[in-house]
Design a protein around this motif. Structure first.
Motif, PDB file in Angstrom:
ATOM      1  N   THR A 173       8.378 -11.554 -35.075  1.00  0.00           N
ATOM      2  CA  THR A 173       9.103 -12.746 -35.481  1.00  0.00           C
ATOM      3  C   THR A 173      10.539 -12.432 -35.871  1.00  0.00           C
ATOM      4  OG1 THR A 173       7.030 -13.660 -36.342  1.00  0.00           O
ATOM      5  CG2 THR A 173       9.076 -14.681 -37.116  1.00  0.00           C
ATOM      6  N   TYR A 174      10.740 -11.284 -36.512  1.00  0.00           N
ATOM      7  CA  TYR A 174      12.036 -10.938 -37.077  1.00  0.00           C
ATOM      8  C   TYR A 174      12.685  -9.789 -36.311  1.00  0.00           C
ATOM      9  CZ  TYR A 174      10.174 -13.606 -40.978  1.00  0.00           C
ATOM     10  OH  TYR A 174       9.623 -14.587 -41.746  1.00  0.00           O
ATOM     11  N   LEU A 175      13.950  -9.996 -35.930  1.00  0.00           N
ATOM     12  CA  LEU A 175      14.738  -8.947 -35.305  1.00  0.00           C
ATOM     13  C   LEU A 175      15.722  -8.463 -36.371  1.00  0.00           C
ATOM     14  CD1 LEU A 175      15.110  -7.537 -32.538  1.00  0.00           C
ATOM     15  CD2 LEU A 175      17.069  -9.062 -32.187  1.00  0.00           C
ATOM     16  N   LEU A 176      15.557  -7.228 -36.801  1.00  0.00           N
ATOM     17  CA  LEU A 176      16.355  -6.691 -37.900  1.00  0.00           C
ATOM     18  C   LEU A 176      17.679  -6.131 -37.387  1.00  0.00           C
ATOM     19  CD1 LEU A 176      13.548  -4.841 -39.889  1.00  0.00           C
ATOM     20  CD2 LEU A 176      14.247  -7.247 -40.024  1.00  0.00           C
ATOM     21  N   ASP A 177      18.764  -6.626 -37.947  1.00  0.00           N
ATOM     22  CA  ASP A 177      20.104  -6.141 -37.597  1.00  0.00           C
ATOM     23  C   ASP A 177      20.295  -4.752 -38.189  1.00  0.00           C
ATOM     24  OD1 ASP A 177      22.698  -6.131 -36.617  1.00  0.00           O
ATOM     25  OD2 ASP A 177      23.487  -7.505 -38.132  1.00  0.00           O
ATOM     26  N   THR A 178      21.280  -4.064 -37.683  1.00  0.00           N
ATOM     27  CA  THR A 178      21.554  -2.697 -38.113  1.00  0.00           C
ATOM     28  C   THR A 178      21.817  -2.604 -39.610  1.00  0.00           C
ATOM     29  OG1 THR A 178      22.519  -2.375 -35.923  1.00  0.00           O
ATOM     30  CG2 THR A 178      22.927  -0.648 -37.564  1.00  0.00           C
ATOM     31  N   ASN A 179      22.502  -3.602 -40.187  1.00  0.00           N
ATOM     32  CA  ASN A 179      22.797  -3.530 -41.622  1.00  0.00           C
ATOM     33  C   ASN A 179      21.542  -3.681 -42.481  1.00  0.00           C
ATOM     34  OD1 ASN A 179      22.481  -6.435 -42.010  1.00  0.00           O
ATOM     35  ND2 ASN A 179      24.506  -6.657 -41.134  1.00  0.00           N
ATOM     36  N   ILE A 180      20.506  -4.260 -41.962  1.00  0.00           N
ATOM     37  CA  ILE A 180      19.229  -4.344 -42.690  1.00  0.00           C
ATOM     38  C   ILE A 180      18.529  -2.984 -42.620  1.00  0.00           C
ATOM     39  CG2 ILE A 180      16.951  -5.439 -42.769  1.00  0.00           C
ATOM     40  CD1 ILE A 180      19.280  -7.281 -43.699  1.00  0.00           C
ATOM     41  N   ILE A 181      18.472  -2.398 -41.443  1.00  0.00           N
ATOM     42  CA  ILE A 181      17.848  -1.082 -41.279  1.00  0.00           C
ATOM     43  C   ILE A 181      18.568  -0.037 -42.123  1.00  0.00           C
ATOM     44  CG2 ILE A 181      17.374   0.766 -39.612  1.00  0.00           C
ATOM     45  CD1 ILE A 181      15.513  -1.667 -39.366  1.00  0.00           C
ATOM     46  N   SER A 182      19.882  -0.146 -42.209  1.00  0.00           N
ATOM     47  CA  SER A 182      20.671   0.819 -42.982  1.00  0.00           C
ATOM     48  C   SER A 182      20.289   0.840 -44.456  1.00  0.00           C
ATOM     49  CB  SER A 182      22.160   0.503 -42.846  1.00  0.00           C
ATOM     50  OG  SER A 182      22.565   0.687 -41.518  1.00  0.00           O
ATOM     51  N   GLU A 183      19.755  -0.250 -44.975  1.00  0.00           N
ATOM     52  CA  GLU A 183      19.343  -0.290 -46.387  1.00  0.00           C
ATOM     53  C   GLU A 183      18.317   0.793 -46.697  1.00  0.00           C
ATOM     54  OE1 GLU A 183      20.264  -2.070 -49.340  1.00  0.00           O
ATOM     55  OE2 GLU A 183      21.928  -2.232 -47.920  1.00  0.00           O
TER      56      GLU A 183
ATOM     57  N   THR B 113      18.189   3.731 -45.725  1.00  0.00           N
ATOM     58  CA  THR B 113      18.763   5.073 -45.812  1.00  0.00           C
ATOM     59  C   THR B 113      19.627   5.248 -47.055  1.00  0.00           C
ATOM     60  OG1 THR B 113      20.752   4.531 -44.536  1.00  0.00           O
ATOM     61  CG2 THR B 113      18.794   5.236 -43.291  1.00  0.00           C
ATOM     62  N   LYS B 114      19.789   4.198 -47.828  1.00  0.00           N
ATOM     63  CA  LYS B 114      20.660   4.259 -49.003  1.00  0.00           C
ATOM     64  C   LYS B 114      19.924   4.829 -50.203  1.00  0.00           C
ATOM     65  CE  LYS B 114      23.630   0.486 -47.567  1.00  0.00           C
ATOM     66  NZ  LYS B 114      24.100  -0.862 -47.872  1.00  0.00           N
ATOM     67  N   GLU B 115      20.672   5.477 -51.063  1.00  0.00           N
ATOM     68  CA  GLU B 115      20.096   6.034 -52.286  1.00  0.00           C
ATOM     69  C   GLU B 115      19.561   4.928 -53.189  1.00  0.00           C
ATOM     70  OE1 GLU B 115      21.432   8.878 -55.996  1.00  0.00           O
ATOM     71  OE2 GLU B 115      22.559   8.981 -54.116  1.00  0.00           O
ATOM     72  N   HIS B 116      20.268   3.788 -53.223  1.00  0.00           N
ATOM     73  CA  HIS B 116      19.853   2.640 -54.036  1.00  0.00           C
ATOM     74  C   HIS B 116      19.831   1.397 -53.153  1.00  0.00           C
ATOM     75  CE1 HIS B 116      20.242   5.108 -57.604  1.00  0.00           C
ATOM     76  NE2 HIS B 116      21.464   5.452 -57.211  1.00  0.00           N
ATOM     77  N   PRO B 117      18.775   1.229 -52.338  1.00  0.00           N
ATOM     78  CA  PRO B 117      18.723   0.080 -51.433  1.00  0.00           C
ATOM     79  C   PRO B 117      18.491  -1.226 -52.197  1.00  0.00           C
ATOM     80  CG  PRO B 117      16.662   1.276 -51.357  1.00  0.00           C
ATOM     81  CD  PRO B 117      17.592   2.075 -52.226  1.00  0.00           C
ATOM     82  N   ASN B 118      18.830  -2.309 -51.566  1.00  0.00           N
ATOM     83  CA  ASN B 118      18.601  -3.626 -52.131  1.00  0.00           C
ATOM     84  C   ASN B 118      17.086  -3.860 -52.235  1.00  0.00           C
ATOM     85  OD1 ASN B 118      18.001  -6.641 -51.730  1.00  0.00           O
ATOM     86  ND2 ASN B 118      20.172  -6.640 -52.288  1.00  0.00           N
ATOM     87  N   GLU B 119      16.605  -4.055 -53.445  1.00  0.00           N
ATOM     88  CA  GLU B 119      15.159  -4.179 -53.671  1.00  0.00           C
ATOM     89  C   GLU B 119      14.557  -5.396 -52.990  1.00  0.00           C
ATOM     90  OE1 GLU B 119      14.247  -4.003 -57.841  1.00  0.00           O
ATOM     91  OE2 GLU B 119      15.111  -2.005 -58.053  1.00  0.00           O
ATOM     92  N   GLN B 120      15.317  -6.469 -52.922  1.00  0.00           N
ATOM     93  CA  GLN B 120      14.809  -7.681 -52.282  1.00  0.00           C
ATOM     94  C   GLN B 120      14.619  -7.468 -50.784  1.00  0.00           C
ATOM     95  OE1 GLN B 120      15.711 -11.705 -53.661  1.00  0.00           O
ATOM     96  NE2 GLN B 120      16.925 -11.883 -51.790  1.00  0.00           N
TER      97      GLN B 120
END
Length: 158
Positions: A4-14, A16-23
């Protein structure tokens, strides 16, 4: 299972972050069986990691991309997507606008496959939403009942 959902690159990048967006993480966790990435996102991730200097961070991100490639469905940029992309770009040019090339391809892939594009970059995609029936969600801003319990549990565990 249809995605259903196509994840953009900026979503996937979360991821790899040290403090990703929890939501974003909570929504992905709740909906992961319904998520996929486009071949264009796969290309952007591959290009990005290969441009990084050698080191621990690059190795960590490369490991993540390898696992993603094993576990995520990659939706191809096919003939129908390419046609839609070309039509959207031509229509935009007639209106005196241009769209980022990769974003146009990602949007066309979502539209061609009847998927919702999940991105934090909604401003760049907004004209495509208006003209080409692109459905979008921004999981950074989403207010979902699936997220609130997960975030509450996480907060209570701290």
């Amino acid at each position: 299972m249809k995605k259903t959902y196509l994840l953009d690159t900026n979503i996937i990048s979360e991821f790899t972050k040290e403090h990703p967006n929890e939501q974003v993480i909570a929504l992905y966790t709740a909906r992961k069986d319904f998520c996929a990435i486009s071949a264009i996102t796969w290309q952007e991730l591959t290009r990005g990691v290969n441009r990084m200097p050698e080191g621990k961070k690059r190795n960590t991100i490369q490991s993540f991309i390898d696992r993603l490639g094993e576990n995520a469905e990659v939706i191809p940029y096919d003939k129908f997507s390419a046609r839609l992309c070309g039509e959207m770009q031509a229509a935009a040019e007639k209106d005196g606008r241009t769209f980022p090339f990769y974003d146009s391809q990602i949007a066309a892939t979502a539209i061609a496959n009847g998927m919702i594009l999940v991105t934090h970059n909604t401003a760049d995609f907004e004209p495509l939403r208006e003209k080409a029936f692109l459905h979008m969600e921004d999981w950074f801003l989403a207010q979902s009942t699936a997220v609130k319990p997960a975030l509450t549990r996480q907060a209570n565990q701290r």
